[in-house]
Design an enzyme around this catalytic site. Structure first.
Site, PDB file in Angstrom:
ATOM      1  NE  ARG A 272      56.169  14.455  93.529  1.00 46.01           N
ATOM      2  CZ  ARG A 272      56.274  13.226  93.020  1.00 46.01           C
ATOM      3  NH1 ARG A 272      55.193  12.549  92.678  1.00 46.01           N
ATOM      4  NH2 ARG A 272      57.454  12.658  92.858  1.00 46.01           N
TER       5      ARG A 272
ATOM      6  CD  GLU B 155      52.008  11.987  99.009  1.00 46.21           C
ATOM      7  OE1 GLU B 155      53.025  11.269  98.897  1.00 46.21           O
ATOM      8  OE2 GLU B 155      51.380  12.408  98.043  1.00 46.21           O
TER       9      GLU B 155
ATOM     10  CG  HIS C  88      52.722   8.889  96.227  1.00 46.64           C
ATOM     11  ND1 HIS C  88      53.327  10.101  96.468  1.00 46.64           N
ATOM     12  CD2 HIS C  88      53.123   8.526  94.984  1.00 46.64           C
ATOM     13  CE1 HIS C  88      54.062  10.442  95.417  1.00 46.64           C
ATOM     14  NE2 HIS C  88      53.956   9.494  94.503  1.00 46.64           N
TER      15      HIS C  88
HETATM   16  C1  DGY Z   1      57.837   9.350  91.329  1.00 48.20           C
HETATM   17  O1  DGY Z   1      58.627   8.522  90.867  1.00 48.20           O
HETATM   18  O2  DGY Z   1      58.092  10.558  91.359  1.00 48.20           O
HETATM   19  C2  DGY Z   1      56.564   8.821  91.870  1.00 48.20           C
HETATM   20  O3  DGY Z   1      55.690   9.811  92.273  1.00 48.20           O
HETATM   21  C3  DGY Z   1      56.865   7.943  93.038  1.00 48.20           C
HETATM   22  O4  DGY Z   1      57.384   8.732  94.065  1.00 48.20           O
END
Ligand code: DGY
Length: 329
Positions: free
Chosen positions: A243, A272, A291
């Protein structure tokens, strides 16, 4: 399913048609993505029993507008978009999608390792732009990945999938930092003797690649700061597949600009989509991705399928396979 047992579901991010059809066969379904039609989403909340979607903050104020809510099924493994304490207080079940995306996210992280160390994007651009007019010189050489030391911050399922690629495919010693050592004999026997639980500063000083795979919580927000970057080995490459907000981005830029870090490969950012004015967007030694950790056809479908199953089970009064423990926060 008779009419009286039908519940109201709000789908707040697009689902594949086959999964949407499973929900529609059993319940009343409203598809309303708040990023595109906030009014329709808001109108559906007061009668919603179930929500399914991802990438939208479900905060305390939103939950107040959904007094009938019983379950949220997130099409993600990360749960940082949800007001966990409020969900726990209200007894709302939160489901997520662990397990089905591990290998795909690990592939993405490895793509970033390779791209940063071998300068893949920069050199592809050189070819595209007609600048490949002679053999490249040392100034454009990369660095080997195989045999280098990888340091993983976070060693859950995805961290272990990255470690397997590193240790078994690339002959890399694996160091990992986690709250507790992982019982490799039970969870990942193939990594026994290949992955070592290591104190944070020791890992940072030894790793050629520092890979962050941390979930976002109060404990991890901004955790990767100037002090941690300074503790990394000179010339290290930093990769973030967890993250964005676990990183102090100004400190990362400073570590790149000073030359202390060789490069960064980033799939996630504090904000983002990445704002146009972010220096990370165009920095010559940053490989930025939008992402895409889990974004393959196969895996996104598997995530949607698991999230749909979770929701149907929870609304039927069964315990879904993938419930997130909101009491643990
Ligand atoms: C998750 O599944 O948490 C990935 O980062 C995609 O958002």
């Amino acid at each position: 399913m008779n009419a009286s047992s039908k519940k109201n579901i709000v789908v707040f991010r697009e689902l594949p048609p086959d999964q949407l059809a499973r929900l529609q066969a059993a319940h009343h379904v409203v598809v309303a993505d708040p990023k595109h039609d906030l009014a329709a989403f808001d109108a559906a909340l007061p009668t919603a029993h179930g929500l399914i979607g991802s990438s939208y903050p479900v905060d305390a104020a939103l939950l107040e507008r959904a007094p009938q809510l019983e379950v949220i099924s997130s099409v993600s493994v990360g749960v940082d978009n949800y007001a966990l304490a409020d969900l726990h207080t209200r007894g709302i079940v939160l489901c997520h999608t662990p397990g089905v995306l591990d290998e795909t996210v690990a592939d993405t992280v490895f793509a970033l390792l390779m791209a940063t160390s071998r300068r893949v994007v920069e050199l592809a651009n050189l070819v595209r732009e007609g600048r490949w007019t002679k053999n490249i010189g040392e100034d454009l050489f990369g660095f080997d990945v195989h045999g280098k030391t990888i340091g993983l911050l976070g060693f859950g399922r995805i961290g272990q999938a990255i470690a397997r690629r590193a240790a078994l495919g690339f002959g890399m010693p694996v160091l990992y930092h986690a709250r507790r050592p992982v019982d490799l004999a039970a969870q990942a026997p193939e990594l026994q003797g290949r992955a070592t639980h290591t104190p944070l500063n020791d890992l940072l000083a030894r790793a050629d690649f520092v890979v962050a795979m941390l979930p976002l919580s109060d404990a991890t927000r901004g955790m990767i700061d100037a002090q941690l970057f300074a503790a990394m080995k000179p010339g290290a490459i930093f990769i973030n597949g967890g993250r964005g907000a676990t990183v102090n981005e100004a400190a990362l830029l400073a570590a790149l600009d000073s030359g202390h870090l060789r490069a960064a490969g980033l799939d996630v950012f504090a904000k983002e989509p990445l704002p146009m004015d972010s220096a990370l967007r165009t920095h010559p030694r940053v490989t930025p991705l939008p992402h895409i950790g889990s974004a393959t056809h196969e895996t996104r479908h598997a995530m949607a399928e698991l999230a749909t199953t979770n929701l149907l089970q929870a609304l039927a009064g069964e315990r879904p396979g993938a419930v997130y423990d909101t009491a643990a926060v």
